[in-house]
Design an enzyme around this catalytic site. Structure first.
Site, PDB file in Angstrom:
ATOM      1  N   ASP A  66     -20.598  20.644 -13.383  1.00 14.27           N
ATOM      2  CA  ASP A  66     -21.924  20.159 -12.999  1.00 14.27           C
ATOM      3  C   ASP A  66     -22.141  18.747 -13.529  1.00 14.27           C
ATOM      4  O   ASP A  66     -22.270  18.541 -14.734  1.00 14.27           O
ATOM      5  CB  ASP A  66     -22.998  21.102 -13.554  1.00 14.27           C
ATOM      6  CG  ASP A  66     -22.998  22.431 -12.817  1.00 14.27           C
ATOM      7  OD1 ASP A  66     -23.124  22.410 -11.579  1.00 14.27           O
ATOM      8  OD2 ASP A  66     -22.861  23.475 -13.476  1.00 14.27           O
ATOM      9  N   ASP A 111     -24.860  29.164  -6.083  1.00 11.94           N
ATOM     10  CA  ASP A 111     -24.889  28.654  -7.467  1.00 11.94           C
ATOM     11  C   ASP A 111     -26.272  28.837  -8.089  1.00 11.94           C
ATOM     12  O   ASP A 111     -27.246  28.266  -7.588  1.00 11.94           O
ATOM     13  CB  ASP A 111     -24.512  27.163  -7.420  1.00 11.94           C
ATOM     14  CG  ASP A 111     -24.431  26.506  -8.788  1.00 11.94           C
ATOM     15  OD1 ASP A 111     -24.594  27.196  -9.815  1.00 11.94           O
ATOM     16  OD2 ASP A 111     -24.195  25.278  -8.817  1.00 11.94           O
ATOM     17  N   GLY A 161     -30.274  21.583 -12.210  1.00  8.86           N
ATOM     18  CA  GLY A 161     -30.597  20.860 -13.443  1.00  8.86           C
ATOM     19  C   GLY A 161     -30.243  21.615 -14.710  1.00  8.86           C
ATOM     20  O   GLY A 161     -29.909  20.998 -15.715  1.00  8.86           O
ATOM     21  N   PHE A 162     -30.318  22.948 -14.665  1.00  3.93           N
ATOM     22  CA  PHE A 162     -30.129  23.720 -15.898  1.00  3.93           C
ATOM     23  C   PHE A 162     -29.429  25.044 -15.611  1.00  3.93           C
ATOM     24  O   PHE A 162     -29.621  25.624 -14.531  1.00  3.93           O
ATOM     25  CB  PHE A 162     -31.481  24.006 -16.565  1.00  3.93           C
ATOM     26  CG  PHE A 162     -32.240  22.751 -16.870  1.00  3.93           C
ATOM     27  CD1 PHE A 162     -31.980  22.029 -18.038  1.00  3.93           C
ATOM     28  CD2 PHE A 162     -33.172  22.254 -15.971  1.00  3.93           C
ATOM     29  CE1 PHE A 162     -32.655  20.839 -18.303  1.00  3.93           C
ATOM     30  CE2 PHE A 162     -33.856  21.072 -16.226  1.00  3.93           C
ATOM     31  CZ  PHE A 162     -33.592  20.361 -17.401  1.00  3.93           C
ATOM     32  N   GLY A 163     -28.674  25.503 -16.596  1.00  3.58           N
ATOM     33  CA  GLY A 163     -28.112  26.845 -16.530  1.00  3.58           C
ATOM     34  C   GLY A 163     -29.150  27.860 -16.991  1.00  3.58           C
ATOM     35  O   GLY A 163     -30.210  27.490 -17.520  1.00  3.58           O
ATOM     36  N   GLY A 164     -28.863  29.129 -16.774  1.00  7.22           N
ATOM     37  CA  GLY A 164     -29.688  30.203 -17.314  1.00  7.22           C
ATOM     38  C   GLY A 164     -31.023  30.423 -16.627  1.00  7.22           C
ATOM     39  O   GLY A 164     -31.927  31.026 -17.206  1.00  7.22           O
ATOM     40  N   MET A 192     -24.594  15.688 -13.731  1.00  5.78           N
ATOM     41  CA  MET A 192     -26.023  15.359 -13.591  1.00  5.78           C
ATOM     42  C   MET A 192     -26.283  13.979 -14.168  1.00  5.78           C
ATOM     43  O   MET A 192     -25.749  13.646 -15.233  1.00  5.78           O
ATOM     44  CB  MET A 192     -26.871  16.387 -14.344  1.00  5.78           C
ATOM     45  CG  MET A 192     -26.572  17.825 -13.954  1.00  5.78           C
ATOM     46  SD  MET A 192     -27.672  18.964 -14.811  1.00  5.78           S
ATOM     47  CE  MET A 192     -26.931  20.536 -14.361  1.00  5.78           C
ATOM     48  N   GLY A 251     -28.068  31.610 -11.378  1.00  6.51           N
ATOM     49  CA  GLY A 251     -28.622  32.940 -11.655  1.00  6.51           C
ATOM     50  C   GLY A 251     -27.811  34.091 -11.087  1.00  6.51           C
ATOM     51  O   GLY A 251     -28.332  35.203 -10.931  1.00  6.51           O
ATOM     52  N   SER A 265     -19.250  28.137 -14.275  1.00  3.30           N
ATOM     53  CA  SER A 265     -19.776  26.797 -14.565  1.00  3.30           C
ATOM     54  C   SER A 265     -19.602  26.485 -16.044  1.00  3.30           C
ATOM     55  O   SER A 265     -20.126  27.204 -16.909  1.00  3.30           O
ATOM     56  CB  SER A 265     -21.262  26.724 -14.202  1.00  3.30           C
ATOM     57  OG  SER A 265     -21.822  25.585 -14.817  1.00  3.30           O
TER      58      SER A 265
HETATM   59  C1  DX5 Z   1     -27.493  24.286 -12.096  1.00  4.43           C
HETATM   60  C2  DX5 Z   1     -25.996  24.270 -12.001  1.00  4.43           C
HETATM   61  C3  DX5 Z   1     -25.333  25.591 -12.118  1.00  4.43           C
HETATM   62  C4  DX5 Z   1     -25.580  26.302 -13.426  1.00  4.43           C
HETATM   63  C5  DX5 Z   1     -25.348  27.759 -13.212  1.00  4.43           C
HETATM   64  O1  DX5 Z   1     -27.979  23.035 -11.771  1.00  4.43           O
HETATM   65  O2  DX5 Z   1     -25.610  23.738 -10.739  1.00  4.43           O
HETATM   66  O3  DX5 Z   1     -23.947  25.484 -11.843  1.00  4.43           O
HETATM   67  O4  DX5 Z   1     -24.775  25.851 -14.462  1.00  4.43           O
HETATM   68  O5  DX5 Z   1     -25.666  28.435 -14.381  1.00  4.43           O
HETATM   69  P1  DX5 Z   1     -26.210  29.929 -14.374  1.00  4.43           P
HETATM   70  O6  DX5 Z   1     -25.145  30.798 -13.771  1.00  4.43           O
HETATM   71  O7  DX5 Z   1     -26.464  30.222 -15.815  1.00  4.43           O
HETATM   72  O8  DX5 Z   1     -27.473  29.945 -13.536  1.00  4.43           O
HETATM   73 ZN    ZN Z   2     -23.490  23.802 -10.107  1.00 11.85          ZN
END
Ligand code: DX5
Ligand code: ZN
Length: 213
Positions: free
Chosen positions: A33, A173, A140-143, A35, A175, A6
């Site tokens: 992604d 998708d 909504g967010f990575g990590g 949003m 974590g 991503s």
């Molecule tokens: C979350 C996104 C994911 C996210 C994954 O809403 O859809 O694609 O970027 O990031 P990680 O792998 O860090 O959870």
């Molecule tokens: Zn995604």
């Protein structure tokens, strides 16, 4: 296992460089992604920036819409010729119609399920899909931290897919790392999305992708 890093975890000041890095590092798809600040409490990129991503990418795009008004966004991104467009079933009144529209544009249709959404929702849609994307975090967010109930959901979905459409892929998708990927593979998952694991791996992007594979 197919790997779709991503780009949400990329350095947006050096986006082309970071897209080239995952493509050269052996990824299978480039996960984008999108949003809108309404369906999810975050705002990312639109077609202007994603067209620059498409130019830098040597692997197909995997567009994940996290938006209200899916059909409008499909029209915006279709000219970029992504391999997949995934939309959330929680935000679509006419999923069957939208699947047909995406396919008519020459793009593979995929539906996303949030962590609480039951795979049974797809019983009468699965035959028309090329992929199902299961969220293992709240979008909504990575990590964020991986939600383990996705494993059982993937197993249930796999049974439905085997019965009705064995060609349909399962993507997960959120974590994902080199530990939970083993459980995902055992559950029948075909594609993993990984943002922070790939872009923040201490040994670099290529090693991170290889570890997931
Ligand atoms: C979350 C996104 C994911 C996210 C994954 O809403 O859809 O694609 O970027 O990031 P990680 O792998 O860090 O959870
Ligand atoms: Zn995604």
């Amino acid at each position: 296992m197919l790997v779709a890093p991503s780009i949400l975890s990329a350095d947006f000041g050096h986006l082309a460089r970071d897209v080239e890095a995952i493509c050269e590092g052996g990824c299978d798809l480039v996960h984008v992604d999108v949003m809108d600040g309404h369906f999810v409490p975050n705002l990312t990129i639109g077609p202007v920036v994603v067209s620059a991503v498409a130019k830098a990418a040597t692997k197909p795009l995997d567009i994940h819409l996290m938006v209200e008004n899916n059909s409008f966004f499909v029209d915006l991104f279709a000219p970029l010729k992504p391999e997949y467009i995934s939309f959330h079933i929680e935000e679509e009144k006419h999923p069957h119609r939208l699947i047909q529209k995406i396919r008519s544009l020459g793009i593979k249709p995929s539906i996303v399920l949030n962590p609480q959404t039951r795979p049974e929702e797809l019983e009468y849609l699965i035959e028309d899909l090329d992929m199902v994307l299961l969220m293992s975090v709240n979008p909504g967010f990575g990590g964020q931290k991986f939600i383990p109930s996705v494993i059982e959901k993937a197993q249930k979905l796999k049974a439905l897919i085997e019965k009705r459409n064995p060609n349909c892929l399962i993507e997960v998708d959120g974590g994902v790392n080199d530990v939970n990927v083993k459980e995902l593979e055992a559950a029948g998952v075909d594609v993993v999305v990984a943002g922070s694991f790939v872009y923040k791996h201490p040994e670099g992007i290529e090693k991170a992708i290889a570890a997931l594979k």
